[in-house]
Design an enzyme around this catalytic site. Structure first.
Site, PDB file in Angstrom:
ATOM      1  N   HIS A   1     -28.552  -4.665   1.712  1.00 33.73           N
ATOM      2  CA  HIS A   1     -27.982  -4.473   3.048  1.00 33.73           C
ATOM      3  C   HIS A   1     -27.910  -3.025   3.491  1.00 33.73           C
ATOM      4  CE1 HIS A   1     -26.596  -8.490   4.281  1.00 33.73           C
ATOM      5  NE2 HIS A   1     -26.487  -8.724   2.983  1.00 33.73           N
TER       6      HIS A   1
ATOM      7  N   THR B   1     -26.273  -7.569  13.614  1.00 36.62           N
ATOM      8  CA  THR B   1     -26.275  -8.950  14.113  1.00 36.62           C
ATOM      9  C   THR B   1     -25.522  -9.008  15.439  1.00 36.62           C
ATOM     10  OG1 THR B   1     -24.364  -9.348  12.678  1.00 36.62           O
ATOM     11  CG2 THR B   1     -26.503 -10.180  11.924  1.00 36.62           C
TER      12      THR B   1
ATOM     13  N   LYS C   1     -26.190 -11.320  19.043  1.00 40.92           N
ATOM     14  CA  LYS C   1     -25.189 -12.114  19.773  1.00 40.92           C
ATOM     15  C   LYS C   1     -25.194 -11.730  21.247  1.00 40.92           C
ATOM     16  CE  LYS C   1     -22.276 -11.709  15.642  1.00 40.92           C
ATOM     17  NZ  LYS C   1     -21.163 -10.886  15.093  1.00 40.92           N
TER      18      LYS C   1
ATOM     19  N   LYS D   1     -23.255   4.601  13.362  1.00 45.14           N
ATOM     20  CA  LYS D   1     -23.284   3.679  14.508  1.00 45.14           C
ATOM     21  C   LYS D   1     -23.090   4.435  15.826  1.00 45.14           C
ATOM     22  CE  LYS D   1     -21.770  -0.446  11.898  1.00 45.14           C
ATOM     23  NZ  LYS D   1     -22.688  -1.531  12.281  1.00 45.14           N
TER      24      LYS D   1
ATOM     25  N   LYS E   1     -18.041  -2.803  17.035  1.00 42.64           N
ATOM     26  CA  LYS E   1     -18.535  -2.863  15.657  1.00 42.64           C
ATOM     27  C   LYS E   1     -17.673  -1.928  14.827  1.00 42.64           C
ATOM     28  CE  LYS E   1     -22.632  -1.612  17.297  1.00 42.64           C
ATOM     29  NZ  LYS E   1     -23.737  -2.339  16.672  1.00 42.64           N
ATOM     30  N   ARG E   2     -17.826  -1.980  13.504  1.00 43.80           N
ATOM     31  CA  ARG E   2     -17.118  -1.021  12.664  1.00 43.80           C
ATOM     32  C   ARG E   2     -17.361   0.397  13.172  1.00 43.80           C
ATOM     33  NH1 ARG E   2     -13.570  -2.234   8.570  1.00 43.80           N
ATOM     34  NH2 ARG E   2     -14.532  -0.728   7.172  1.00 43.80           N
TER      35      ARG E   2
END
Ligand SMILES: *Cc1c(COP(=O)(O)O)cnc(C)c1O
Length: 825
Positions: free
Chosen positions: A367, A666, A670, A564, A558-559
């Site tokens: 991952h 992911t 969505k 990110k 998101k985290r």
């Protein structure tokens, strides 16, 4: 609530009336006899519990039938080992899959209770941090929906991921307590308990070569089972979570001597193992307790499946034909050594036979390639805690390295780079290497990620095993993320694409033919507006900020992590704020910048970014010049339930990670499936989304993974980047100088200094490209027919990102187990 799945149930009016009456009786029975409450005094919590217990009975019927069938037919079973399952709430999903949403809502209404109003009482089961845990939850549901016999194994943490409160703009972590009202979905299996040993010594027996491990300490792992029902209630999988219990819960000696703490010391130490989920998705906690957790659930799961297999077949040589073990990241990588130990030490197999069976059964999903996130454990710790496993790992490594050395071309191989032991940082076990060598197949989670696995971290192992790495791009379950979360859109889609859509999500591509149809666009606009109204209400409740559903909702949830790049987003937001203030009379399209996400409690930079977002929100939201054009909100306590409300209301999906660092994502899937336009980098599954929806229907910006690599090797001085990037200097100076933290002018000096010192995540380098991409978004939003044409293309072409497709790929190419149900229902 609407009936998205009612076609799975009886259709005649009389039959549905019977069904509602039956459900009413079942719910009242649960209330009365399982909870001991009279309906006249029952509280909302009692009603929810009674409904869950009644629905669970329906799930159990499916579950027992499918478990029995797969046992009878001796079908191969998948065991999905994951330290995390980010489940969220289960009631709506179960009702939807059973086709009972409408009938149960009606039954409750007849009993005088609004189901929609009390559903939110069900705790959000947050036994995971983010994408990795949510993937495991989506896959268990997708295996039930595609008819793949499966068991998920994990830990039943007493406390899941912390709850996040925002206090004075800062994240405050509050313990999560999902079990405080018991968990009505689960069955405790006291009879399924295994002993898990730690420490002690390994001694030779009389038989040459044979050894026994005498652990110094042992705990029980007790199973708790939750059935997960699939689409149309055709099949169900099992989530089996392990809880740690002490073998001797109380020392009477200590107690009788008045030592009350000592009397329960063993119990506390044992039960600590399943006490809390580590709030961390990228770096190993580096703590012994984490390693104990990993071994605890891996050993319990393997003991369980080995025993089940032997009971059924009475032998082990067919284990690879009947059992597929999937390791969700390296957290269960000890499975390689534990399987060897069980087969050799406990079942008397030879090393060679045990190795054939082990490596024929296990496969591993990687991952992350972030070096700091690749798990390693000190050899010394492993020797103390798991002495037999350390021996076995040394044995695997010696045979492996020896085999490579003696193979054709073996002299040229750099053995240090493929060794399971890293000798360069004080001897550590490389868990990814262990998982890789012990597996028959290793997969990445997007096309780019799998290629980078081959080219970077795993390049030396890939050279030795050129056929081992494959790709299975992640997927999401459309039941939860479309049918349950977005009733309005689902209703429209089944009308346009046909009822077969719910059985085969890829039929969603029929929507594409309507991309330019103004009538269709109008309906989509109305659906989105409804979803935005709902979200606006939540935003007002949670943050006090009033937002206009007519504005563009620009969402990053998101985290919180530097890669990110929430920081890039908020810095660009500041530039936009400045631009609006300097030209207040231009017709700026109103925007709401929506953020949500948790930061690991020990991750200072991520916490500072949360603080900055909230501080910027305070300044922007109170400025009357920008009042109707820009709002910034940070929705606290991001979790699955929040995502279900936020995603269907999003116009823009922010997927802006530094290229090469997001394995797949992911969240991106969505959003696109629900019709949001992605602004994103060529990273992870964004690339595959762009290929499917077409580059005309996504807004791509920024450096590619290759450019990021090159820039890291040969960095441009940040001063030069800042000087040549319009607006950037001003934004950084304002943040560093305290313009957004007037009470504490130095609050962000460190954050900005860090950026100026080293642009590791390319926030500065990608700033201008991102800003221009945002202005492209403005232009598209101004042209609404074009916007909705693009939105339709996104929904129409993202059916492929279904978890069903991903599970079929795993089933065919990795597990070699036939799916029970074909794609076309
Ligand atoms: C989907 C999901 C994630 C993963 O989101 P990414 O944007 O891919 O990081 C994390 N948390 C929750 C609650 C989710 O539903």
């Amino acid at each position: 609530m609407t009936e998205t799945a009612s076609e799975a149930r009886p259709t005649s009016a009389a039959e549905s009336k019977d069904l509602v009456e039956t459900l009413k009786a079942e719910i009242v029975r649960k209330l009365t006899y399982s909870l001991g409450k009279n309906p006249s005094v029952a509280q909302p919590h009692d009603w929810v519990t009674a409904v869950i217990l009644a629905v669970r009975d329906h799930v159990v019927d499916v579950w027992q039938r499918s478990t029995h069938e797969s046992y009878q037919t001796g079908r191969k079973r998948v065991y999905y080992l994951s330290l995390e399952f980010l489940i969220g709430r289960s009631l709506a999903d179960a009702l939807n899959n059973l086709g009972l949403t409408g009938p149960v809502a009606q039954a409750m209404a007849d009993l005088g209770v609004d189901l929609g109003a009390i559903e939110t009482i069900e705790p959000d089961a947050a036994l995971g941090n983010g994408g990795l845990g949510r993937l495991a939850a989506c896959y268990l549901e997708a295996m039930a929906s595609t008819g793949v016999p499966a068991l998920g194994y994990g830990i039943r943490y007493d406390h899941g991921l912390f709850k996040q409160r925002i206090d004075g703009g800062r994240q405050v972590e509050v313990p999560e307590d999902w079990l405080s009202f018991r968990n009505p979905w689960e069955f405790e299996r006291r009879e399924s308990a295994y002993q898990i040993g730690f420490g002690g010594s390994v001694v030779a027996t009389e038989k040459p070569g044979e050894v026994t491990w005498n652990p110094e300490e042992a705990v029980f792992a007790v199973a708790y089972d939750t059935p997960i029902v699939g689409w149309r209630g055709r099949d169900a999988t099992t989530l089996r979570l392990w809880r740690a219990r002490a073998m001797h819960p109380l020392s009477l000696d200590a107690f009788n001597q008045g030592d009350l703490v000592g009397a329960v010391a063993e119990r506390n130490r044992a039960e600590a193992i399943s006490k809390v989920l580590y709030p961390n998705d990228s770096t190993p906690a580096g703590q012994e307790l984490r390693l104990r957790q990993e071994f605890f659930f891996t050993s319990a799961s393997l003991q369980d499946l080995v025993r089940r297999h032997y009971r059924q077949f009475g032998k082990f040589d067919n284990l690879p034909d009947k059992v597929a073990i999937q390791l969700n990241d390296t957290h269960p990588a000890l499975a390689v050594a534990e399987m060897m130990r069980l087969l050799i030490d406990e079942r008397g197999l030879s090393w060679e036979d045990a190795w054939t069976i082990t490596s024929g059964t296990i496969s591993y999903t990687n991952h992350t390639l972030l070096p700091e996130a690749l798990e390693t454990w000190p050899v010394a710790l492993m020797e103390r805690l798991l002495p037999r496993h350390m021996q076995i790992i040394f044995g695997i490594n010696a045979r492996f390295l020896d085999g490579v050395r003696r193979s054709a071309g073996g002299e040229g191989v750099d053995l240090a780079s493929i060794s399971l032991i890293d000798e360069s940082h004080g001897r550590r076990v490389r868990m990814a290497h262990l998982a890789f060598v012990g597996s028959h197949t290793v997969n990445g989670v997007s096309a780019l990620h799998s290629r980078l696995m081959q080219e970077t971290v795993f390049a030396p192992l890939h050279a030795v095993f050129p056929d081992r790495i494959t790709n299975v791009t992640n997927g999401i379950t459309p039941r939860r993320w479309l049918f349950s979360a977005n009733h309005g859109l689902t209703k429209l889609l089944t009308e346009v694409c046909g009822n077969g859509l719910t059985d085969d999500i890829e039929q969603i591509d029929r929507l594409a033919a309507h991309a330019d149809d103004p009538g269709m666009q109008e309906r989509l606009i109305a659906i989105r507006r409804d979803n935005k109204l709902k979200l606006a209400k939540v935003i007002r409740q949670e943050t006090g900020v009033v937002v206009d559903p007519a504005a563009l909702f620009d969402v990053q949830i998101k985290r919180i992590h530097e890669y990110k790049r929430q920081l890039l987003n908020i810095l660009e937001t500041i530039a936009l704020y400045d631009a609006i203030r300097s030209e207040p009379y231009r017709d700026w399209a109103p925007r709401v910048k929506i953020f949500a996400g948790k930061a690991a409690s020990n991750y200072g930079t991520a916490k500072a970014i949360i603080n900055l977002i909230n501080d910027v929100a305070t300044v922007v939201n109170n400025d009357i010049t920008t009042r109707d054009r820009l709002k910034v909100v940070f929705i606290p306590n991001y979790n699955v339930s929040a995502a279900e409300i936020i995603i269907p209301a999003a116009d823009v999906s922010e997927q802006i990670s530094t290229a090469g660092l997001e394995a797949s994502g992911t969240g991106n899937m969505k959003f696109a499936l629900n019709g949001a336009l992605t602004i994103g980098t060529m990273d992870g599954a964004n690339i595959e989304i762009s290929e499917r929806v077409g580059l005309d229907n996504i807004v791509i910006f920024g450096m590619s993974a290759a450019e990021v690599e090159a820039a890291k090797r040969n960095p441009r001085p940040t001063g030069e980047v800042i000087a040549t990037t319009p607006h950037l200097e001003g934004v950084l100076d304002a943040v560093a100088g305290g313009a957004y933290s007037p009470g504490d002018r130095n609050r962000y000096a460190g954050l900005v200094d860090g950026l100026r010192a080293n642009d590791w995540f390319m926030v500065l380098n990608d700033f201008e490209s991102y800003r221009l991409a945002q202005r492209r978004i403005d232009g598209l939003w101004a042209n609404q027919p074009e916007w909705w044409r693009m939105s339709i293309a996104n929904t129409a072409h993202c059916g492929w990102f279904s978890a069903d497709r991903a599970i079929r790929e795993y089933a065919q190419r990795i597990w070699r187990v036939p799916a029970g149900f074909a794609a076309k229902g």
